[in-house]
Design an enzyme around this catalytic site. Structure first.
Site, PDB file in Angstrom:
ATOM      1  N   ASP A  33      -5.062   1.930  -8.170  1.00  0.00           N
ATOM      2  CA  ASP A  33      -4.167   0.818  -8.482  1.00  0.00           C
ATOM      3  C   ASP A  33      -4.565  -0.377  -7.616  1.00  0.00           C
ATOM      4  OD1 ASP A  33      -2.210  -0.990  -8.984  1.00  0.00           O
ATOM      5  OD2 ASP A  33      -0.531   0.294  -8.403  1.00  0.00           O
ATOM      6  N   LYS A  86      -1.608  -9.443 -10.710  1.00  0.00           N
ATOM      7  CA  LYS A  86      -1.526 -10.510  -9.704  1.00  0.00           C
ATOM      8  C   LYS A  86      -2.637 -11.565  -9.867  1.00  0.00           C
ATOM      9  CE  LYS A  86       1.737  -8.051  -7.018  1.00  0.00           C
ATOM     10  NZ  LYS A  86       1.927  -6.656  -6.711  1.00  0.00           N
ATOM     11  N   TYR A 133       3.281   1.634  -3.890  1.00  0.00           N
ATOM     12  CA  TYR A 133       4.143   1.143  -4.971  1.00  0.00           C
ATOM     13  C   TYR A 133       3.270   0.863  -6.181  1.00  0.00           C
ATOM     14  CZ  TYR A 133       7.321  -1.941  -7.575  1.00  0.00           C
ATOM     15  OH  TYR A 133       8.117  -2.517  -8.548  1.00  0.00           O
TER      16      TYR A 133
END
Ligand SMILES: *Cc1c(COP(=O)(O)O)cnc(C)c1O
Length: 430
Positions: free
Chosen positions: A239, A267, A145
């Site tokens: 990523d 994050k 994702y």
């Protein structure tokens, strides 16, 4: 039985004014059933809901809260930061300081740019990668994702490698067809994609996948991918929005020694605020506007409050050289204990650990990609999730999320959780 009347009322009320009652779909508990808890406060290892129930929190806002909730040092820094106003639309020294710190810690970054979300970071990195390579097609991996931009909301077909089909209504085929979908941990499927399209300019991957549950790339696979990208002049985007500052201080790098041409972060670097980044080699990053012709911008990008939270968080995690070792040993205590309990009850179980990222599947076989992950027992997970929540432990409301260890955890907390896991699984198995 736990009282959750306020959460039930809150959820009903939210549904009147917020689509689905939530601002991000997984929060609605769709795949596990039950009522999402409305949280009024986070404190260290715990979340506290509107009915005053306490939960040991393994979700940690899906990764950011590596210091636990409401860390005092970060709070103090933020109180000072707020005194100076909230946002200026002009550059600040804080942004340069955060950029320097991220570049100092992570490998392969000459320059970065700050954005507001992981979605923006990957979307912008892909635009940049296309501009640099001069080619339109990209490859992503099934089960990874990278946020919700159009070109990444695609799924593979049944073959080893396929052109993407849209996985969301509203994404047009004309965009999806430029995304090829390969199988995680499978270099043959990448080679097959490169046979299907001669126009691949970018490959994007989670080097340690955390969004199909925790599925680390195999070393030969990630290193092989790097070699393919070098040979074919393809821009490799790692990523690390989740794995960055989580799998280790340097993200996936110590596990593989592989550097992306571009990398994305989010994050942890925002400490719970909307902040993310993309960066990489100067010759690529210098294509960004205002120097080059690749447009990318943001009203709130580099927001001083978010940047202050990021700097304070990074200061804490770098000041203690044993920070990650401690999280990892707590993680090992959790995963080893969980594995032992599952085996003693003859429950199919796979546990994985990478630093402060802990993954577990109710699955007979080792999970190496989306095909194997998707064979997990999601019914058992739903029951487990509900039982644990009742006993005051918050796991993600989906089998396909990663659990996180934070520095507010300790041995007692883990042992307490393990006891509750044992009780829950025994109750479920009857
Ligand atoms: C969370 C995540 C994103 C998306 O970040 P948002 O801030 O939710 O937009 C992208 N990539 C990975 C690997 C993630 O874990």
């Amino acid at each position: 039985m736990q009282e959750i009347l306020t959460s039930i009322n809150d959820f009903n009320e939210a549904k009147q004014v917020i689509a689905g009652g939530v601002n991000s779909p997984v929060r609605a508990f769709g795949s596990v059933g039950g009522t999402p808890r409305f949280i009024k406060k986070g404190c260290g290892a715990h979340l506290i809901d509107e009915d005053n129930n306490y939960y040991i929190d393994f979700v940690q806002a899906y990764g950011p809260m590596i210091l636990g909730h409401g860390h005092q040092f970060v709070k103090n820094v933020l109180k000072d930061a707020i005194e100076n106003g909230f946002s200026y639309g002009a550059p600040t020294e804080l942004e340069t300081n955060l950029a320097k710190e991220i570049i100092r810690i992570c490998d392969g970054l000459d320059k970065i740019r700050l954005v507001n979300s992981g979605t923006e970071a990957t979307m912008s990195a892909i635009r940049l990668g296309r501009a640099y390579s001069g080619r339109d097609d990209i490859i992503k991996f099934e089960g990874c994702y990278h946020g919700h931009s159009d070109g990444l909301l695609v799924k593979g077909g049944s073959g080893l490698a396929t052109f993407g089909e849209t996985s969301s209504k509203g994404v047009i085929e004309d965009i999806a067809k430029h995304t090829l979908v390969a199988k995680y941990n499978d270099l043959d499927s990448v080679r097959e994609c490169l046979r299907l399209s001669k126009n691949v300019g970018v490959i994007i991957i989670e080097p340690i996948a955390g969004n199909m549950g925790l599925v680390p790339a195999r070393k030969e696979f990630l290193q092989g991918l790097r070699e393919i990208c070098d040979k074919e002049n393809i821009v490799l985007i790692l990523d690390e929005v989740m794995s960055g500052f989580r799998a280790s201080l340097k993200g996936s790098y110590p596990y593989y020694g592989v550097v992306g041409d571009l990398s994305t972060y989010g994050k942890v670097i925002g400490g719970g605020f909307p902040l993310a980044a993309f960066g990489g080699r100067a010759e690529i990053m210098d294509l960004l506007s205002p120097m080059g012709g690749v447009y990318q911008a943001g009203t709130l990008s580099g927001n001083p409050i978010a940047v202050s939270a990021g700097l304070a968080t990074l200061a804490k995690i770098t000041e203690d050289s044993s920070f990650y070792d401690r999280l990892e040993s707590l993680g090992a205590r959790f995963i080893d204990g969980f594995t032992e309990i599952a085996h003693s009850l003859s429950i199919p179980f796979q546990g994985v650990l990478r630093g402060s990222m802990a993954g577990f599947f109710f699955n007979e076989n080792e999970v190496i990609d989306w095909d194997s992950a998707s064979k997990s027992d999601t019914n058992l997970y739903a029951k487990f999730h509900a039982k644990m929540l009742e006993k005051g432990v918050n796991f993600a409301p989906s089998q396909f999320e990663t659990s996180f260890i934070c520095s507010a955890f300790n041995e007692n907390i883990i042992d307490n959780v393990l006891q509750k896991i044992k009780d829950s699984l025994k109750e479920i198995m009857g």
